[in-house]
Write an enzyme that holds these catalytic residues in place. Structure first.
Site, PDB file in Angstrom:
ATOM      1  N   HIS B 231       0.822  -1.215   0.000  1.00 16.14           N
ATOM      2  CA  HIS B 231       0.000   0.000   0.000  1.00 16.14           C
ATOM      3  C   HIS B 231       0.855   1.263   0.000  1.00 16.14           C
ATOM      4  O   HIS B 231       0.497   2.269  -0.601  1.00 16.14           O
ATOM      5  CB  HIS B 231      -0.931   0.024   1.219  1.00 16.14           C
ATOM      6  N   ASP B 254      -6.061  -3.169   7.857  1.00 15.52           N
ATOM      7  CA  ASP B 254      -7.030  -2.964   6.771  1.00 15.52           C
ATOM      8  C   ASP B 254      -7.243  -4.284   6.025  1.00 15.52           C
ATOM      9  O   ASP B 254      -7.532  -4.291   4.832  1.00 15.52           O
ATOM     10  CB  ASP B 254      -6.552  -1.863   5.813  1.00 15.52           C
TER      11      ASP B 254
END
Lengths: 354, 354
Positions: B231, B254
């Site tokens: 990410h 997440d």
């Protein structure tokens, strides 16, 4: 000559009240008392150095005669700038060959910006003259007249050409470049650690591909900054200062011939530039150099970052002197006696020694 | 119970060899000797807290039964996570109302991510359910079941709705937002100082308009970080750590239901997600949550930043506890006895007290 009881600001020895004796060089300094206040009516800085300036007050490096260059020097002296590097724009070699520098032993080395840049990050340079790096440049412009060259690092033969530059005493600066973070890492490790007008005209910071902007923040590159508050947001200037510290920043103006003149139509190389409300742009809206003066850049950097005077002396002269191998930027015995005297608002009162 | 001669890591008191006595709470600690080495076969950390997790091992907050949530908790315990905030995706209020949390007095508060986000920065959320903030949410989802809500700050009625959240004990986090730097400045000054999975799904850093990414670096926001190395580039993680320091970073996973399972087809809300080579994406290539486990996030952050163990305790638990008003994240008399014991490679050996 003697200057008595001034607030001397030296990037290494700090700030103090002192008396200084000098002729061409600094002969002696008597350090009287340390001061922490930045308020003084007589603040003595090492004279400024601007490594990136296209023009000022109607003079343009690309069109200047030998006489114009001497006027250029006078204009710069009014700003407290002792040494500057008249900067070219992307053009043909034939066109670059027409530039005639004055016959002075020191000073007046060119900053050659382009034509070896990235079309994707060309900014206000004319794309039709962009080419890969090639030694043929030196058949048109003598290496000894070039102090600095800005080029993109992603050209296939970057390293070969950059080595030639280094061997010829020309400093290589990476700019107008679409390099990836990994390419920037490579360059940094190879010793190409200078970035032209960071973070303008380079691959932006993305959280997965950090680009040249990310590399400039992550690695210990030394970076030029255009501190007019327009090219880079004041908060970004402050952030760069917080991240990199004052040792890795060099103020530049990147100013064009319209600097110091009124709004209107000007040229930058062979591109039309329109100045409105103090901002210079091409027809397509691209920012085309600045109208910044060097002393304003110094005041802006101080205002944006709230840095110390010693740090201000670093970013306005010392760091550039170190980077480009100039003996200067110090107020210290044996150094050239080139000073700028500022008032408490950092306005230039006078220049001394040039 | 007693744990003898372990390397205790507390975010405030530092790291030391000690013996600890506890029942439900920590009853006493004998501090034996300070140590600077991070190498120990028995490193005792405050148990981890994950404020942003959609799912794990086939369990998805949007589809989970009360029983699934208990399994969710067991899976998290294996990772050393004591408290976590099951996280929703952008959906209709009717759909959100179907989520049935277990009847536990503590824990299991939701992180409601969307539907009040920016379509321009929606990431892997379904645009068709995005709406402006509206109190009607609370007719479907009881405020007492929500710990945290992620929303864009550029909605016209952001402040009004955010105030309602604050009054109801719901922490507001800014995320999936296209806010300008000036909007972010406003929010920061108003006290909305938390950013969801920084710098993902927010307006990027440009040198003239610094966006929410620039604001996150410039202001003292406390930020969630997805530390899977995908990410956000590892070097960007390091840069964020260098700029903001360990006090302003909260690790999150997440993660989605595919975490801990093999490659294949999964759902995130009602969007199809394909996992290949350990990366979860929508059909259009958008990254769709992570497959990260919390203990891996901890190891990654340590590897990317070379931070101290004390700093690691801050980013893995203490900062989130402070931010969300949880009594935890400390190894200190009077605090809940929730620990995770790590080996010298920061692998979870066992969890203690939960």
């Amino acid at each position: 000559m003697i200057l008595e009881d001034v607030l001397i600001v030296d990037p290494v020895d700090g700030q103090y009240i002192g008396t200084i004796e000098f002729e061409e060089k600094i002969e002696g300094i008597i350090r009287k008392s340390d001061v922490t206040s930045t308020k003084s009516e007589n603040i003595l800085f090492p004279a400024f150095v601007d490594p990136h300036i296209h023009g000022i007050r109607g003079i343009d490096t690309m069109y200047a005669s030998k006489e114009d260059f001497l006027k250029f020097k006078e204009c710069e002296a009014l700003e407290g700038v002792w040494r500057f590097f008249p900067t070219t724009v992307t053009a043909t070699f034939e066109r670059l060959a027409q530039i005639q520098l004055p016959d002075e032993p020191e000073g007046f080395k060119l900053h050659v910006e382009g034509p070896f840049i990235s079309e994707k990050r060309k900014g206000a340079h004319n794309a039709k003259y962009i080419i890969p790096p090639v030694n043929r440049l030196f058949e048109y412009v003598q290496p000894a007249t070039i102090g600095l060259i800005t080029m993109a690092l992603e050209w296939e033969n970057f390293e070969e050409f950059a080595n030639t530059c280094t061997e010829s005493g020309i400093k290589v600066s990476i700019g107008h470049s679409n390099a990836t973070f990994e390419q920037a890492r490579w360059a940094y490790k190879k010793g190409y650690t200078r970035l032209t007008h960071f973070p303008n005209a380079m691959s932006p910071l993305h959280h997965r591909e950090m680009g040249l902007v990310g590399a400039g923040l992550y690695f210990d590159f030394v970076v030029e900054l255009i501190c007019d508050g327009l090219h880079v947001a004041p908060e970004f200037i402050e952030l760069i200062y917080r991240i990199k510290g004052a040792d890795k920043i060099m103020l530049v103006t990147d100013s064009i011939s319209a600097a110091g003149l009124s709004d209107g139509h000007y040229m930058l190389g062979d591109l039309d530039v329109y100045v409105n409300d103090g901002i210079a742009k091409l027809v397509d809206g691209t920012i085309a150099g600045s109208l910044l003066t060097f002393s304003q850049a110094v005041r802006n950097f101080h205002k944006f970052t709230n840095c110390s005077l010693v740090e201000l002396a670093k970013v306005s002269s010392y760091n550039t002197c170190l980077n480009l191998g100039i003996k200067g930027g110090r107020i210290c015995e044996g150094y050239p006696a080139k000073f700028v005297l500022l008032d408490e608002n950092l306005q230039v009162k006078k220049t001394i020694g040039f």
